[in-house]
Design a protein around this motif. Structure first.
Motif, short mmCIF file in Angstrom:
data_model
loop_
_atom_site.label_atom_id
_atom_site.label_comp_id
_atom_site.label_asym_id
_atom_site.label_seq_id
_atom_site.Cartn_x
_atom_site.Cartn_y
_atom_site.Cartn_z
N ALA A 1 0.83 -1.21 0.00
CA ALA A 1 0.00 0.00 0.00
C ALA A 1 0.86 1.26 0.00
O ALA A 1 2.02 1.24 0.44
CB ALA A 1 -0.92 -0.01 1.22
N ASP A 2 0.29 2.33 -0.51
CA ASP A 2 1.01 3.61 -0.52
C ASP A 2 1.32 4.04 0.91
O ASP A 2 0.55 3.83 1.84
CB ASP A 2 0.17 4.69 -1.20
N GLY A 3 2.46 4.68 1.07
CA GLY A 3 2.85 5.15 2.39
C GLY A 3 4.35 5.23 2.53
O GLY A 3 5.09 4.93 1.59
N PRO A 4 4.82 5.62 3.70
CA PRO A 4 6.27 5.72 3.92
C PRO A 4 6.90 4.33 4.02
O PRO A 4 6.24 3.31 3.87
CB PRO A 4 6.36 6.48 5.25
N GLU A 5 8.20 4.33 4.29
CA GLU A 5 8.90 3.06 4.46
C GLU A 5 8.23 2.23 5.56
O GLU A 5 7.71 2.77 6.54
CB GLU A 5 10.35 3.31 4.84
N ALA A 6 8.25 0.90 5.37
CA ALA A 6 7.59 0.04 6.35
C ALA A 6 8.31 -1.30 6.43
O ALA A 6 8.87 -1.79 5.44
CB ALA A 6 6.13 -0.18 5.98
N LEU A 7 8.31 -1.87 7.62
CA LEU A 7 8.89 -3.19 7.87
C LEU A 7 7.82 -4.05 8.53
O LEU A 7 7.18 -3.63 9.50
CB LEU A 7 10.10 -3.08 8.80
N LEU A 8 7.61 -5.25 8.01
CA LEU A 8 6.73 -6.20 8.66
C LEU A 8 7.50 -6.84 9.81
O LEU A 8 8.61 -7.34 9.61
CB LEU A 8 6.27 -7.27 7.67
N VAL A 9 6.94 -6.80 11.01
CA VAL A 9 7.68 -7.25 12.19
C VAL A 9 6.81 -8.17 13.05
O VAL A 9 5.59 -8.18 12.95
CB VAL A 9 8.16 -6.06 13.04
N THR A 10 7.49 -8.92 13.90
CA THR A 10 6.84 -9.72 14.94
C THR A 10 7.59 -9.50 16.24
O THR A 10 8.81 -9.37 16.24
CB THR A 10 6.81 -11.21 14.57
N ASN A 11 6.84 -9.48 17.34
CA ASN A 11 7.51 -9.32 18.64
C ASN A 11 7.76 -10.66 19.32
O ASN A 11 8.13 -10.72 20.48
CB ASN A 11 6.70 -8.41 19.56
N ASP A 12 7.54 -11.75 18.57
CA ASP A 12 7.82 -13.10 19.07
C ASP A 12 9.10 -13.61 18.42
O ASP A 12 9.08 -14.02 17.26
CB ASP A 12 6.64 -14.03 18.75
N PRO A 13 10.20 -13.64 19.14
CA PRO A 13 11.48 -14.08 18.53
C PRO A 13 11.47 -15.56 18.15
O PRO A 13 12.32 -16.00 17.37
CB PRO A 13 12.52 -13.80 19.61
N ASN A 14 10.52 -16.34 18.67
CA ASN A 14 10.43 -17.76 18.35
C ASN A 14 9.47 -18.04 17.20
O ASN A 14 9.26 -19.20 16.85
CB ASN A 14 9.99 -18.55 19.58
N SER A 15 8.89 -17.00 16.64
CA SER A 15 7.97 -17.18 15.52
C SER A 15 8.72 -17.71 14.30
O SER A 15 9.87 -17.33 14.06
CB SER A 15 7.31 -15.84 15.17
#
Length: 391
Positions: free
Chosen positions: A109-123
């Motif tokens: 989608a349109d917008g600024p820079e983005a990173l897909l993240v997870t806060n679960d390090p075991n994911s």
């Protein structure tokens, strides 16, 4: 302009010497599947970042390039910076990433820079830690000028990690990976065996394209059982179209000779074949073919309803059956033309088949056609109301 950048550098865990990107996935290679996702998200150019080139990789790139979007191999950030348009946005996919269209659409989608993240390090989607809280989950949206900046860095920098660090330093937005996306099959995996099972999960997610109750609870479940087996055997979608056509024409012929119940039952089997073929075409990025399968279901059901109405009118010496059948087809066509977002309870071609079949076996076709006409009328009224509620 949106461009795609796929990293394909790591070997498979259980196949030494084989790039994970070339492992089988959903009737194609994982790389081809990733290319399909990027094209579906709107990418007009795709680059494959590699450390070495294998015959399997060349074959996968050649097949992916037949989708109408240029696919180029790049060996460094310098090559990527030269090939990318300086004003383009780059949608980055991690090596061996499996994901689905909703995730890609959100990140494209349109917008600024983005990173897909997870806060679960075991994911299984966690690739590289970005800060004390979040890990990168495999997709990034960055401007093309980051490629040029990385190209000017020393050669010992890892391309993928350097790109992430540039996005972090630019304070890219963090988009949290949802549980629904993870259940849908979003993960990083370099095992051929696990990718095969993950392929089935992604195939199941693709069958959820059709949203009305009959599709979701009946036809989708049937397609979910059939599709993985067909993909494993690399059955072409055209074979499903042919098989569905045989059942469909046979069913319409049976209805013409007063075997309405058995004819509608054959039409249901044909609709299952077409629904499965549509899901398979969607998996392979053949959107026009997927739409064709949807059109075949609509045509088949319209013909079945009209034939049922005609035969009932002939048998009863009255125009009631024909009028009810014609009303059902016209009212449903108007609701489809309205462009309103479908609700779960709305009428659909698949629903009309399921409702009419028991009435045909009970020899109450006029009653069944009347219910269909009322149902399609309520669907159209709800569609109109939905449009009026829009701001």
């Amino acid at each position: 302009m949106l461009a795609g950048l796929i990293f394909a550098t790591e070997d498979a865990e259980d196949r030494p010497g084989t790039l994970a990107a070339t492992l089988p996935f959903g009737g194609m290679t994982l790389l081809e599947y990733q290319v399909r996702l990027l094209i579906g998200a709107g990418a007009g150019q795709i680059m494959i970042a590699v450390a070495r080139v294998t015959p399997a990789l060349l074959g996968a790139v050649a097949r992916a390039g037949k989708r109408g979007v240029p696919v180029d191999i790049v060996r460094s950030a310098e090559e990527a910076a030269v090939k990318a348009h300086p004003l383009s946005r780059i949608l980055v996919m991690a090596d061996s990433l499996v994901t689905t269209d909703p995730v890609m659409d959100r990140m494209a989608a349109d917008g600024p820079e983005a990173l897909l993240v997870t806060n679960d390090p075991n994911s299984p989607a966690a690739i590289e830690r970005l800060d004390m809280r979040d890990c990168w989950a495999g997709i990034a949206r960055v401007p093309a000028h980051h490629l040029g900046a990385i190209a000017r860095m020393p050669d010992d920098w890892d391309f993928q990690s350097a790109l992430l660090r540039a996005a972090v330093e630019a304070r890219a937005e963090h988009v949290q990976l949802t549980q629904a996306w993870e259940r849908g099959g979003h993960m990083v995996d370099r095992s051929a065996e696990r990718l095969a099972s993950r392929s089935n999960a992604v195939l199941a997610a693709l069958t959820e394209r059709r949203t009305t109750w009959a599709d979701r609870w009946i036809f989708t479940r049937m397609a979910r059982l059939i599709l993985p087996r067909l993909v494993e055997r690399n059955v072409p979608a055209i074979a499903l179209a042919a098989l569905g056509g045989v059942f469909g024409l046979g069913g319409l012929a049976a209805m013409s000779f007063d075997w309405a119940g058995w004819g509608l039952l054959a039409a249901i089997v044909a609709a299952v074949m077409f629904a499965t073929g549509g899901a398979m075409a969607a998996l392979r990025g053949e959107d026009k073919r997927a739409d064709l399968f949807e059109g075949l279901i609509g045509f088949l059901v319209a013909a079945a309803v009209l034939i049922a109405g005609w035969r009932e009118s002939v048998a009863q010496w009255t125009g009631t059956g024909a009028v009810l059948a014609l009303a059902t087809v016209l009212l449903h066509a108007l609701s489809e033309r309205s462009g309103a977002r479908h609700r779960r309870w709305w009428g659909s071609p698949s629903a009309y088949l399921l409702i009419l079949t028991p009435f045909a076996f009970a020899d109450w076709l006029t009653t069944g056609l009347g219910i269909l006409a009322i149902y399609s009328c309520l669907t159209l009224a709800s569609a109109v109301e939905t449009i009026r509620e829009k701001p």
